[in-house]
Design an enzyme around this catalytic site. Structure first.
Site, mmCIF file in Angstrom:
data_model
loop_
_atom_site.group_PDB
_atom_site.id
_atom_site.type_symbol
_atom_site.label_atom_id
_atom_site.label_comp_id
_atom_site.label_asym_id
_atom_site.label_seq_id
_atom_site.Cartn_x
_atom_site.Cartn_y
_atom_site.Cartn_z
ATOM 1 N N GLY A 250 0.825 -1.208 0.000
ATOM 2 C CA GLY A 250 0.000 0.000 0.000
ATOM 3 C C GLY A 250 0.856 1.253 0.000
ATOM 4 C CG ASN B 269 -1.242 -7.489 8.574
ATOM 5 O OD1 ASN B 269 -0.962 -6.297 8.445
ATOM 6 N ND2 ASN B 269 -2.187 -8.073 7.850
ATOM 7 C CB CYS C 193 -7.186 3.968 5.140
ATOM 8 S SG CYS C 193 -6.291 2.977 3.984
ATOM 9 C CB THR D 20 -7.218 -8.318 6.915
ATOM 10 O OG1 THR D 20 -7.081 -6.916 7.126
ATOM 11 C CG2 THR D 20 -6.020 -8.822 6.139
ATOM 12 N N GLY E 239 -8.457 -14.158 -0.345
ATOM 13 C CA GLY E 239 -8.766 -14.446 1.048
ATOM 14 C C GLY E 239 -8.520 -15.919 1.318
ATOM 15 C CB THR F 191 -1.595 -15.383 4.504
ATOM 16 O OG1 THR F 191 -2.275 -14.173 4.856
ATOM 17 C CG2 THR F 191 -0.985 -16.005 5.743
HETATM 18 C C1 LIG Z 1 1.344 -8.468 6.279
HETATM 19 C C2 LIG Z 1 0.183 -8.023 5.428
HETATM 20 C C3 LIG Z 1 0.159 -6.716 4.925
HETATM 21 C C4 LIG Z 1 -0.920 -6.278 4.154
HETATM 22 N N1 LIG Z 1 -0.897 -5.012 3.635
HETATM 23 C C5 LIG Z 1 -1.917 -4.592 2.821
HETATM 24 C C6 LIG Z 1 -1.881 -3.303 2.205
HETATM 25 O O1 LIG Z 1 -0.913 -2.536 2.359
HETATM 26 N N2 LIG Z 1 -2.934 -2.925 1.429
HETATM 27 C C7 LIG Z 1 -4.005 -3.762 1.201
HETATM 28 O O2 LIG Z 1 -4.921 -3.397 0.478
HETATM 29 N N3 LIG Z 1 -4.045 -4.999 1.761
HETATM 30 C C8 LIG Z 1 -3.033 -5.434 2.555
HETATM 31 N N4 LIG Z 1 -3.079 -6.703 3.100
HETATM 32 C C9 LIG Z 1 -4.240 -7.572 2.829
HETATM 33 C C10 LIG Z 1 -3.948 -8.564 1.706
HETATM 34 O O3 LIG Z 1 -3.616 -7.891 0.505
HETATM 35 C C11 LIG Z 1 -5.162 -9.499 1.462
HETATM 36 O O4 LIG Z 1 -6.283 -8.718 1.128
HETATM 37 C C12 LIG Z 1 -5.502 -10.334 2.691
HETATM 38 O O5 LIG Z 1 -4.337 -10.721 3.353
HETATM 39 C C13 LIG Z 1 -6.356 -11.571 2.367
HETATM 40 O O6 LIG Z 1 -5.673 -12.478 1.537
HETATM 41 P P1 LIG Z 1 -4.866 -13.776 2.092
HETATM 42 O O7 LIG Z 1 -5.779 -14.504 3.027
HETATM 43 O O8 LIG Z 1 -4.477 -14.546 0.873
HETATM 44 O O9 LIG Z 1 -3.679 -13.225 2.823
HETATM 45 C C14 LIG Z 1 -2.010 -7.162 3.880
HETATM 46 C C15 LIG Z 1 -1.981 -8.469 4.390
HETATM 47 C C16 LIG Z 1 -0.901 -8.917 5.146
HETATM 48 C C17 LIG Z 1 -0.901 -10.320 5.658
#
Ligand SMILES: Cc1cc2nc3c(=O)[nH]c(=O)nc-3n(C[C@H](O)[C@H](O)[C@H](O)COP(=O)(O)O)c2cc1C
Ligand SMILES: Cc1cc2nc3c(=O)[nH]c(=O)nc-3n(C[C@H](O)[C@H](O)[C@H](O)COP(=O)(O)OP(=O)(O)OC[C@H]3O[C@@H](n4cnc5c(N)ncnc54)[C@H](O)[C@@H]3O)c2cc1C
Ligand code: FES
Lengths: 302, 249
Positions: free
Chosen positions: A46, A69, A127, A191, A241, A264
């Site tokens: 981001g 996180n 945000c 998340t 997700g 993740t």
């Molecule tokens: C460490 C971490 C940092 C993240 N930073 C951002 C971010 O900066 N902007 C954003 O839109 N989503 C952010 N996310 C969310 C992920 O892009 C994603 O939407 C979310 O983790 C669900 O997918 P997953 O279950 O495959 O991780 C972050 C997730 C993690 C784990």
């Protein structure tokens, strides 16, 4: 070999698998492990107008099948990204610039700065809006419509993806609000807000107290939300997700997604995004699916 | 930096709540002293960061203390012959300059393990003095590795072996006589803070830090520490070793 190409808002991706924002930096570190040009694209960390230091640590915790996180959007700022990383990343694959702001004006400014430079802009609307007592932009439909419209006005030529938060009353209502605001595509889910407690200390594990829950355990909820969003709007959907395997990705495609993001799982298995892209091809071959794009929205309810 | 599917050769208890795990990577992987690896444990989304103690060709040995579910599963379920997903080598590692001839290593708790690698690396070519802290007699391990240097002071909290007190106290009592040109340290934060106030600024002190990690490769920014200049550094990529004056403890 199935045809793995998909078209998202008129832009062709070589396959539908994209590492999710915040888990992949700007791609450089993972490119030391495998060639990231084999991915459909990369969603950047981001970006904000000015550099941000983020939250104190601990920023990460773990629970059964999920992590939490609270990084607090640490990033070097949009100018640094444009100067140091953009050209390199564009030389590799499609660039999805994930952006965040704390006021409407900031969202507008950052979109204007990236207009024409990247393949997609992905709006992180989870945000806090500093002008609305910290309520996030992504909760109420009116505010989603407004922030989307401001963003789109500032990046008329760059496909705009609005990334929905799952911590809301109605995914269909919020997806429609983004569509009305002028979004070209919707991605979800960000998340889920969670709390993990260190019971010995009787304190939250994360410094920030709460954090965003992601990983395998959220997948069925995310698939349901992707399905709801796909039904509610005509826009293409990027689903994510808890995806950890090619079969998980197939679920999201069937629920209505055109492409998927993997977050993740990159931590559990450094090669996860690539393995999922390759596994998707194998899955299509085994199931005599000649084009991966045929899978989108093919779910039939009982 | 590589992700390998390694084969467990040995995973045995070497002291109270302490295990030594040796695995074969299938290829020779060069690892510097102080670098670490991220070990995947079935059922846990996050890999566990563990320092490399010994790297001999394709064989790597790490030592770990039981802490929570991840390290318990590692100890209980990974017998010889099992496959283990490992990401390595990670981080910067220790570096001692050519002209720094007298090296002191000061460790406590699980912090003694990365220092074993430093002892193995520097004992043959430097004058090496080791101050290693353990809870009690039952938790002492790897003594033969720690004896490779010129001097070893074992320290225990209860005095059941060696010096009664912390390794920092033992080191500070010796510092005038030993006159180290550089100190390498790893251990719990209170120990590192004590070392910083006692020896920081007087001579180069390098500390290896611990922080919870996500990716382990420098991409996710969950593992940061505060630098004294106000910036953040990633423990996994910019560290884990930092000059003690450079970071806030
Ligand atoms: C460490 C971490 C940092 C993240 N930073 C951002 C971010 O900066 N902007 C954003 O839109 N989503 C952010 N996310 C969310 C992920 O892009 C994603 O939407 C979310 O983790 C669900 O997918 P997953 O279950 O495959 O991780 C972050 C997730 C993690 C784990
Ligand atoms: C660079 C580095 C090198 C390390 N080297 C060693 C070593 O050689 N031997 C050894 O015994 N331990 C070492 N540790 C600490 C080790 O990583 C933790 O003890 C281990 O992750 C605990 O996992 P768990 O599931 O048993 O505990 P839990 O407390 O259940 O773990 C929950 C989560 O917190 C993380 N976590 C908990 N404690 C720590 C910690 N101290 N540091 C980082 N993450 C933590 C875990 O990785 C996991 O993500 C090192 C840590 C770092 C950062
Ligand atoms: S653990 Fe991801 S940047 Fe250090």
């Amino acid at each position: 070999m199935a045809d793995m190409r998909v078209t998202l808002c008129g832009v062709e991706l070589k396959n539908p698998v994209i590492p999710a924002s915040g888990t992949f930096g700007f791609g450089r570190e993972y490119d030391e492990i495998y060639d990231i040009s084999r991915l459909g694209g990369v969603a950047t960390k981001g970006l904000t107008l000015l550099p941000r230091l983020g939250n104190p640590t601990p920023r990460i915790a773990e629970s059964h099948g999920v992590i939490l996180n609270a990084v607090g959007l640490q990033n070097p700022g949009v100018e640094h990204f444009i100067e140091h990383d953009l050209a390199w990343l564009k030389g590799k694959t499609r660039v999805i610039a994930n952006v965040a702001g704390s006021t409407l004006a900031e969202y507008g400014e950052i979109c204007a700065r990236l207009e024409g430079l990247v393949d997609f802009i992905e709006l992180n609307i989870s945000c806090p809006n500093v002008k609305c007592g910290g309520m996030t932009f992504g909760v109420k439909p009116e505010s989603i419509r407004e922030v989307t419209a401001v963003a789109k006005k500032n990046c008329p030529r760059t496909p705009l993806i609005v990334k929905l938060s799952p911590n809301v009353e109605s995914i269909p209502a919020n997806a429609r609000a983004a569509e009305e605001g002028g979004a070209d595509c919707i991605s979800l889910v960000n998340t889920f807000t969670g709390l993990a407690i260190d019971i010995e200390r009787r304190r939250p594990i994360l410094f920030n107290n709460t954090g965003g829950v992601s990983g395998a355990g959220i997948k069925p909820i995310a698939v349901r939300m992707v399905y709801e969003a796909a039904k509610a709007v005509k826009l293409p959907i990027v689903g994510m997700g808890g995806i950890t395997s090619a079969e998980d990705a197939v679920e999201f495609l069937m629920a209505g997604a055109t492409a998927v993001q993997v977050g993740t799982a990159n931590f559990t298995d450094t090669r996860a995004s690539l393995a999922i892209a390759e596994g998707l091809n194998d899955w299509c071959d085994r199931h005599l699916v000649s084009r991966v794009s045929e899978l989108t929205g093919t779910l039939k309810l009982n | 930096m590589r992700e390998v599917t390694a084969t467990v050769l040995e995973n045995i208890r070497i002291a109270e709540d302490t295990y030594s795990l040796t695995f074969a990577c299938g290829e020779e992987i060069p690892v510097r002293a102080g670098q670490f690896c991220m070990v995947g444990v079935h059922g846990y989304p996050l890999r566990r960061p563990i320092a490399v103690c010994k790297a001999e060709g394709e064989r790597i040995t790490v030592c770990y203390r039981l802490k929570g579910g991840g390290t318990r599963t590692l100890a209980g379920s990974y017998k010889a012959g099992e496959k283990l997903s490992v990401l390595l080598p990670l981080g910067n590692g220790f570096s001692v300059k050519e002209e720094e001839k007298r090296v002191a290593v000061v460790g406590g708790g699980a912090g003694v393990f990365p220092l074993i690698a430093a002892i193995r690396r520097y004992a043959p070519e430097k004058e090496l003095f080791a101050y290693m802290g353990f809870r009690n007699r039952a938790s002492v391990c790897m003594e033969y590795e720690m004896r490779r240097g010129k001097k070893l002071v074992l320290c225990t909290d209860d005095g059941s072996v060696g010096y009664k007190g912390s390794s920092v106290q033992a080191f500070m009592e010796d510092i005038g006589e030993v006159k180290p040109s550089v100190v390498l340290a790893c251990g719990p934060l209170p120990m590192l803070r004590a070392l910083k106030s006692a020896a920081g600024g007087r001579l180069p002190v390098y500390v290896s830090l611990e922080e919870r990690m996500g990716c382990g490769v420098g991409a996710c920014l969950v593992c940061v520490c505060n630098k004294t200049d106000g910036a953040h550094a990633r423990v996994c990529k910019d560290g884990p070793v930092f000059e003690i004056g450079e970071v806030e403890l």
